[in-house]
Design a protein around this motif. Structure first.
Motif, short mmCIF file in Angstrom:
data_model
loop_
_atom_site.label_atom_id
_atom_site.label_comp_id
_atom_site.label_asym_id
_atom_site.label_seq_id
_atom_site.Cartn_x
_atom_site.Cartn_y
_atom_site.Cartn_z
N THR A 1 0.83 -1.20 0.00
CA THR A 1 0.00 0.00 0.00
C THR A 1 0.87 1.26 0.00
O THR A 1 2.06 1.21 0.30
CB THR A 1 -0.92 0.01 1.23
OG1 THR A 1 -0.13 -0.05 2.43
CG2 THR A 1 -1.87 -1.17 1.20
N GLU B 1 -2.72 3.72 -4.32
CA GLU B 1 -3.15 3.16 -3.04
C GLU B 1 -2.60 1.76 -2.78
O GLU B 1 -2.26 1.44 -1.64
CB GLU B 1 -4.67 3.12 -2.97
CG GLU B 1 -5.31 4.51 -2.96
CD GLU B 1 -6.80 4.45 -2.75
OE1 GLU B 1 -7.37 5.49 -2.38
OE2 GLU B 1 -7.41 3.38 -2.95
N TRP B 2 -2.53 0.93 -3.83
CA TRP B 2 -2.01 -0.41 -3.60
C TRP B 2 -1.50 -1.05 -4.89
O TRP B 2 -1.85 -0.64 -5.98
CB TRP B 2 -3.00 -1.34 -2.92
CG TRP B 2 -4.38 -1.52 -3.51
CD1 TRP B 2 -5.54 -1.02 -3.01
CD2 TRP B 2 -4.77 -2.31 -4.65
NE1 TRP B 2 -6.62 -1.43 -3.77
CE2 TRP B 2 -6.17 -2.23 -4.78
CE3 TRP B 2 -4.07 -3.08 -5.58
CZ2 TRP B 2 -6.89 -2.86 -5.80
CZ3 TRP B 2 -4.77 -3.73 -6.60
CH2 TRP B 2 -6.17 -3.61 -6.70
#
Length: 475
Positions: free
Chosen positions: A20, A72-73
């Motif tokens: 993340t 975000e990831w």
């Protein structure tokens, strides 16, 4: 001879990651809210270089979630076929014979459609539905409406949102299947079309009113199909059985079930160049049937990927990446000669196809603005090792962006800045591998200038694979 598809960044990675808050160089445009997804072969078992074909590796999907200017990831996951599930020591999952032969995890493409994430493959093998986080849900047969496998190359009609496709499988014999999947995720139409034999029809073209079939000389070879899949003393009878089954297999039979018990990485590739097979293209009205197909001869070659196609007053224009020959002397992958960007102009009145070379530099994985699939376009993008090509079909000029020695890039996909933005007003997204750092980045480029907008740094390398797509969060 060493196998190039087992070395360097073709070699598999061995770990699944969940990372993340990825580091970003530059600024991710605010309009990007969704996932960049990429699929490709990543053998889970030991590779035998003598038999391994790049197309036969177990599928591994990679994804990067972008939102509000942040990465975000990143996740990568093996598609949970029976082979990968067993190798990972996980409990067996439910199987669905109607969804196709579950001989390998879907390893070729990944798309979003009807609120689902779908990992795709071809040749009668099983496609799989995934979660948004890329975990495997299970086999996909479009709610029971399309049995027997699908394709890795559907095309979305930009007006209706429907998926059009052409699927092949040796069990269909000398037919391929045209299908239309509605925006609801269910098949609403199928047409079986007779072809010259049992071809590997990797892709097709779609125009506003026509479907184009590439019936070219790479076809199913029963000898290759059983090589490495059954003991030597059984190969000859197995070849005879497989040959007899061609055109009549709808669910796994004893021979293909036996083949499935071997890891895909060490099973011989069942298609090869066939110099006796005629090279031609077929044109069918979208609303037509098999009797409406018109066939046009072309010079022997192979087409994995068309760039796009569109209609003229007298016929069609097909822009394609042309391979002079594949899977003849080398069965490890498409490595026999440099693929080039060509244009085929189909004249309905004369019944002929005019073939011309647009760019003789080696390139593959062509893409256009998806809003223009089947329509006249100006720009097309392709890649060649460390170079991105931007072709201007109006001026005939080509711009390039080289990423330097020791770097490799994969397919780039275009995403417009707004739904009604100009054709190159947006970003190109694709993966770059750095040999020096043994790591990959997701690159975001300004489609107009080809300059870097942002780099999303990944924790590991993404092996050279096949196809990727941008899936918006609201799709």
């Amino acid at each position: 001879m060493s196998n190039p598809f087992t070395q360097g960044n073709y070699a598999p990675v061995r770990q699944e990651h969940t990372c993340t808050d990825l580091p970003v160089i530059g600024e991710i445009p605010d309009h990007l809210d969704g996932r960049y997804l990429r699929n490709g072969p990543n053998p889970i078992s030991e590779i035998d270089p003598d038999t391994y074909n790049w197309f036969m590796g177990d599928g591994m999907v990679h994804g990067i979630r972008l939102r509000d200017g942040k990465a975000e990831w990143y996740r990568n996951r093996w598609v949970r076929s029976p082979v990968t599930t067993r190798a990972l020591g996980e409990p067996p999952r439910p199987r669905n014979p109607r969804a196709g032969l579950d001989v390998l995890g879907a390893n070729t493409n990944i798309i979003g459609h009807a609120g689902r994430t779908l990992a795709l493959v071809e040749g009668g093998a099983t496609n799989y539905e995934l979660t948004d986080e890329l975990d495997t849900v299970g086999p996909c047969d479009f709610d029971g409406t399309l049995p027997g496998g699908y394709t890795a190359h559907p095309k979305r009609d930009p007006e209706t949102g429907e998926l059009h496709a052409v699927s092949y499988f040796f069990g269909r014999g000398n037919t391929v299947q045209y299908s239309v999947i509605g925006a609801d995720g269910r098949a609403r139409r199928t047409v079986d079309v007779t072809v010259s034999g049992s071809p590997m029809m990797h892709d097709f073209s779609l125009t506003e009113n026509h479907v184009v079939f590439y019936d070219l000389p790479v076809s199913f070879d029963a000898r290759q199909a059983v090589e490495g899949a059954v003991p030597a003393w059984l190969r000859r009878p197995a070849q005879l059985v497989v040959s007899a089954l061609i055109g009549r297999v709808r669910v796994p039979d004893p021979i293909t079930a036996r083949m499935a018990s071997f890891t895909p990485a060490n099973r011989s590739f069942p298609y090869r160049w066939n110099p006796r097979y005629p090279a031609r293209i077929g044109v069918m009205p979208r609303s037509g049937g098999a009797r409406d197909v018109r066939w046009f001869d072309v010079e022997p070659c192979y087409v994995f990927h068309p760039l796009n196609a569109y209609e003229t007053e007298t016929g069609l224009v097909l822009e394609i990446v042309r391979h002079a020959k594949v899977f003849d002397a080398d069965l490890s992958g498409p490595s026999e000669g440099a693929p080039t960007l060509d244009r085929w102009t189909v004249d309905f009145k004369s019944g002929r196809v005019r073939e011309e070379r647009l760019d003789d530099r080696q390139q593959e994985f062509p893409r256009v603005d998806e809003r223009l699939v089947g329509k006249r376009h100006r720009y097309g993008y392709a890649v060649g090792d460390d170079t991105l090509f931007k072709h201007d079909m109006t001026t005939g000029k080509t711009e390039t962006r080289s990423f330097g020695e020791g770097n490799q890039v994969g397919e780039f996909v275009f995403e417009p800045r707004t739904p009604d933005a100009a054709e190159d007003d947006g970003v190109l997204m694709g993966l770059r591998y750095s040999a020096a750092e043994e790591r990959s980045d997701l690159l975001l480029l300004d489609a107009e200038t080809l300059e870097t907008v942002a780099e999303v740094q990944l924790p590991d390398r993404v092996p050279n694979g096949f196809h990727g797509n941008w899936v918006p969060a609201d799709s």
